[in-house]
Design a protein around this motif. Structure first.
Motif, PDB file in Angstrom:
ATOM      1  N   GLN A   1       0.832  -1.202   0.000  1.00  0.00           N
ATOM      2  CA  GLN A   1       0.000   0.000   0.000  1.00  0.00           C
ATOM      3  C   GLN A   1       0.870   1.256   0.000  1.00  0.00           C
ATOM      4  O   GLN A   1       0.582   2.231  -0.701  1.00  0.00           O
ATOM      5  CB  GLN A   1      -0.933  -0.010   1.211  1.00  0.00           C
ATOM      6  CG  GLN A   1      -1.956   1.112   1.204  1.00  0.00           C
ATOM      7  CD  GLN A   1      -2.933   0.992   2.369  1.00  0.00           C
ATOM      8  OE1 GLN A   1      -2.975  -0.030   3.057  1.00  0.00           O
ATOM      9  NE2 GLN A   1      -3.708   2.021   2.582  1.00  0.00           N
ATOM     10  N   ILE A   2       1.939   1.229   0.779  1.00  0.00           N
ATOM     11  CA  ILE A   2       2.842   2.385   0.828  1.00  0.00           C
ATOM     12  C   ILE A   2       3.563   2.550  -0.504  1.00  0.00           C
ATOM     13  O   ILE A   2       3.735   3.669  -1.004  1.00  0.00           O
ATOM     14  CB  ILE A   2       3.852   2.235   1.980  1.00  0.00           C
ATOM     15  CG1 ILE A   2       3.126   2.126   3.327  1.00  0.00           C
ATOM     16  CG2 ILE A   2       4.823   3.410   1.999  1.00  0.00           C
ATOM     17  CD1 ILE A   2       4.033   1.872   4.504  1.00  0.00           C
ATOM     18  N   ARG A   3       3.984   1.425  -1.099  1.00  0.00           N
ATOM     19  CA  ARG A   3       4.647   1.495  -2.398  1.00  0.00           C
ATOM     20  C   ARG A   3       3.717   2.061  -3.475  1.00  0.00           C
ATOM     21  O   ARG A   3       4.131   2.861  -4.319  1.00  0.00           O
ATOM     22  CB  ARG A   3       5.151   0.112  -2.815  1.00  0.00           C
ATOM     23  CG  ARG A   3       6.432  -0.319  -2.111  1.00  0.00           C
ATOM     24  CD  ARG A   3       6.982  -1.612  -2.663  1.00  0.00           C
ATOM     25  NE  ARG A   3       8.307  -1.863  -2.143  1.00  0.00           N
ATOM     26  CZ  ARG A   3       9.438  -1.367  -2.651  1.00  0.00           C
ATOM     27  NH1 ARG A   3       9.372  -0.600  -3.735  1.00  0.00           N
ATOM     28  NH2 ARG A   3      10.605  -1.634  -2.106  1.00  0.00           N
ATOM     29  N   GLU A   4       2.471   1.635  -3.438  1.00  0.00           N
ATOM     30  CA  GLU A   4       1.503   2.160  -4.401  1.00  0.00           C
ATOM     31  C   GLU A   4       1.359   3.673  -4.249  1.00  0.00           C
ATOM     32  O   GLU A   4       1.298   4.414  -5.235  1.00  0.00           O
ATOM     33  CB  GLU A   4       0.146   1.478  -4.210  1.00  0.00           C
ATOM     34  CG  GLU A   4      -0.911   1.938  -5.203  1.00  0.00           C
ATOM     35  CD  GLU A   4      -2.244   1.225  -5.010  1.00  0.00           C
ATOM     36  OE1 GLU A   4      -3.204   1.573  -5.725  1.00  0.00           O
ATOM     37  OE2 GLU A   4      -2.322   0.335  -4.124  1.00  0.00           O
ATOM     38  N   GLU A   5       1.317   4.133  -3.013  1.00  0.00           N
ATOM     39  CA  GLU A   5       1.224   5.568  -2.734  1.00  0.00           C
ATOM     40  C   GLU A   5       2.452   6.295  -3.271  1.00  0.00           C
ATOM     41  O   GLU A   5       2.349   7.387  -3.858  1.00  0.00           O
ATOM     42  CB  GLU A   5       1.084   5.775  -1.237  1.00  0.00           C
ATOM     43  CG  GLU A   5       0.902   7.209  -0.794  1.00  0.00           C
ATOM     44  CD  GLU A   5       0.709   7.287   0.716  1.00  0.00           C
ATOM     45  OE1 GLU A   5      -0.440   7.201   1.168  1.00  0.00           O
ATOM     46  OE2 GLU A   5       1.732   7.421   1.431  1.00  0.00           O
ATOM     47  N   GLY A   6       3.638   5.695  -3.076  1.00  0.00           N
ATOM     48  CA  GLY A   6       4.869   6.306  -3.560  1.00  0.00           C
ATOM     49  C   GLY A   6       4.917   6.378  -5.078  1.00  0.00           C
ATOM     50  O   GLY A   6       5.325   7.395  -5.656  1.00  0.00           O
ATOM     51  N   ASN A   7       4.504   5.299  -5.741  1.00  0.00           N
ATOM     52  CA  ASN A   7       4.493   5.286  -7.203  1.00  0.00           C
ATOM     53  C   ASN A   7       3.516   6.322  -7.766  1.00  0.00           C
ATOM     54  O   ASN A   7       3.785   6.966  -8.785  1.00  0.00           O
ATOM     55  CB  ASN A   7       4.126   3.889  -7.713  1.00  0.00           C
ATOM     56  CG  ASN A   7       5.292   2.917  -7.608  1.00  0.00           C
ATOM     57  OD1 ASN A   7       6.434   3.268  -7.896  1.00  0.00           O
ATOM     58  ND2 ASN A   7       5.014   1.687  -7.192  1.00  0.00           N
ATOM     59  N   GLU A   8       2.374   6.481  -7.105  1.00  0.00           N
ATOM     60  CA  GLU A   8       1.401   7.481  -7.543  1.00  0.00           C
ATOM     61  C   GLU A   8       1.976   8.887  -7.401  1.00  0.00           C
ATOM     62  O   GLU A   8       1.747   9.752  -8.260  1.00  0.00           O
ATOM     63  CB  GLU A   8       0.114   7.342  -6.732  1.00  0.00           C
ATOM     64  CG  GLU A   8      -0.689   6.084  -7.061  1.00  0.00           C
ATOM     65  CD  GLU A   8      -1.891   5.920  -6.148  1.00  0.00           C
ATOM     66  OE1 GLU A   8      -2.016   6.713  -5.179  1.00  0.00           O
ATOM     67  OE2 GLU A   8      -2.700   5.009  -6.398  1.00  0.00           O
ATOM     68  N   ALA A   9       2.727   9.121  -6.319  1.00  0.00           N
ATOM     69  CA  ALA A   9       3.342  10.436  -6.118  1.00  0.00           C
ATOM     70  C   ALA A   9       4.375  10.724  -7.201  1.00  0.00           C
ATOM     71  O   ALA A   9       4.452  11.844  -7.737  1.00  0.00           O
ATOM     72  CB  ALA A   9       3.986  10.508  -4.733  1.00  0.00           C
ATOM     73  N   ILE A  10       5.183   9.723  -7.548  1.00  0.00           N
ATOM     74  CA  ILE A  10       6.178   9.899  -8.606  1.00  0.00           C
ATOM     75  C   ILE A  10       5.500  10.207  -9.934  1.00  0.00           C
ATOM     76  O   ILE A  10       5.930  11.079 -10.694  1.00  0.00           O
ATOM     77  CB  ILE A  10       7.064   8.642  -8.725  1.00  0.00           C
ATOM     78  CG1 ILE A  10       8.002   8.547  -7.518  1.00  0.00           C
ATOM     79  CG2 ILE A  10       7.874   8.663 -10.020  1.00  0.00           C
ATOM     80  CD1 ILE A  10       8.862   7.309  -7.506  1.00  0.00           C
ATOM     81  N   ALA A  11       4.398   9.497 -10.217  1.00  0.00           N
ATOM     82  CA  ALA A  11       3.662   9.725 -11.461  1.00  0.00           C
ATOM     83  C   ALA A  11       3.117  11.149 -11.524  1.00  0.00           C
ATOM     84  O   ALA A  11       3.159  11.792 -12.577  1.00  0.00           O
ATOM     85  CB  ALA A  11       2.528   8.710 -11.588  1.00  0.00           C
ATOM     86  N   ARG A  12       2.615  11.670 -10.395  1.00  0.00           N
ATOM     87  CA  ARG A  12       2.083  13.034 -10.371  1.00  0.00           C
ATOM     88  C   ARG A  12       3.183  14.057 -10.652  1.00  0.00           C
ATOM     89  O   ARG A  12       2.981  15.016 -11.391  1.00  0.00           O
ATOM     90  CB  ARG A  12       1.432  13.334  -9.013  1.00  0.00           C
ATOM     91  CG  ARG A  12       0.106  12.638  -8.776  1.00  0.00           C
ATOM     92  CD  ARG A  12      -0.636  13.285  -7.614  1.00  0.00           C
ATOM     93  NE  ARG A  12       0.147  13.293  -6.389  1.00  0.00           N
ATOM     94  CZ  ARG A  12       0.153  12.316  -5.500  1.00  0.00           C
ATOM     95  NH1 ARG A  12      -0.574  11.222  -5.707  1.00  0.00           N
ATOM     96  NH2 ARG A  12       0.874  12.406  -4.386  1.00  0.00           N
TER      97      ARG A  12
END
Length: 314
Positions: free
Chosen positions: A66-77
């Motif tokens: 879940q934390i990794r998904e959040e991090g990947n979404e932040a990088i994408a933004r």
């Protein structure tokens, strides 16, 4: 340049054993970025992995996925806004990933292209109701190598601005627009940049009740302070020293991003302040930056500029 600086920074640290501040070194070590001897740890070049360790250190007990998904979404933004983020490394650990290296080199090449582009007559003719002046820069090389030359107005420009001022008589506008190529003329003349901004800006100025000068003053090889000198000539010779006048200087920003942004510098001062040669400067100026079709939309930027005009005038 960015690729070279990034690579050389890590390479030199590796070669000579340099470290960052001890507290930061300890912090990076705790996150698994570097080992005690300065070599890469398991999360070097892994920003999402570092984010997981950081969140754990802050007491986040969510599942790692879940934390990794959040991090990947932040990088994408962040990447969507045109900001590169390195994930992984190149052939050597101090090298950026190949894709990032190519991207930054492309941006560097575009920056050089934009920096040396001239404001030619064909571009000027696309600006409605314009009058063209020059600064004291002899050419683009002089402008880039001697910044002060782009801050001073040529004799012909001074004469022309005085004629424009005299043509107003007692009907001095509250707002005058100035357009300069700045360090990136392409930021103004790429499709969907300057023209939509000018249209929206004049429309909103009219709706806001501002009396704006009809002429678009254009400078070749102009810097921000060329606008201040323009305001002195246009606004500093009035009978009503307490009347406020606004100069909006639209100018190309420093190149280096794929957006090719331009800015609008808004300076509001009384006639008596404009009359004091050399005193109007950056300290009383507000700026709306990052304007382009891929960053701060020109129509929205125009609205913010007029909002600033209202606040400065009050």
């Amino acid at each position: 340049y960015l690729t070279t600086s990034f690579s050389d920074h890590l390479r030199i640290r590796h070669k000579f054993g340099y470290k960052v501040d001890d507290k930061m070194w300890s912090f990076f070590n705790s996150l698994g970025v570097v080992l005690e001897d300065g070599k890469p740890a398991r999360h070097f070049g892994d920003p999402v992995g570092v984010y997981v360790q950081y969140k754990r250190a802050k007491g986040d007990e969510r599942p790692e996925e879940q934390i990794r998904e959040e991090g990947n979404e932040a990088i994408a933004r962040v990447r969507k806004r045109g900001v590169p983020i390195a994930v992984g490394t190149g052939e050597e650990y101090w090298m950026p990933p190949v894709e990032l290296d190519q991207e930054i080199r492309r941006l560097y090449a575009d920056a050089k292209y934009c920096l040396w582009q001239e404001l030619d007559d064909a571009l000027v003719l696309t600006i409605p109701n314009h009058v063209l002046f020059k600064t004291e820069s002899d050419d683009r090389i002089d402008y880039v190598y001697h910044p002060n030359s782009g801050e001073r107005l040529s004799t012909a420009a001074v004469d022309g601005l005085r004629k424009l001022r005299n043509s107003w008589g007692d009907s001095i506008p509250e707002v005058q627009l100035v357009i300069s190529d700045g360090l990136n003329v392409r930021s103004l003349f790429d499709q969907g940049h300057l023209m939509p901004f000018l249209q929206a800006l004049r429309q909103r100025l009219d709706q806001g009740g501002f009396r704006s000068g009809e002429t678009n003053i254009v400078f070749r090889n102009g810097r921000v302070r060329a606008g201040y000198r323009t305001g002195e000539l246009l606004f500093g010779n009035t009978n009503n020293g307490s009347s406020k006048h606004i100069l909006i200087h639209i100018i190309g920003e420093r190149p280096g991003s794929e957006h090719r942004n331009f800015s609008a510098y808004i300076t509001c001062a009384t006639a008596s302040q404009w009359a004091k040669t050399g005193t109007i400067d950056h300290d009383i100026t507000r700026v709306v930056s990052g304007i382009s079709d891929t960053a701060f939309a020109p129509s929205l930027a125009a609205e913010e500029v007029v909002q600033l005009c209202n606040r400065l005038k009050s």
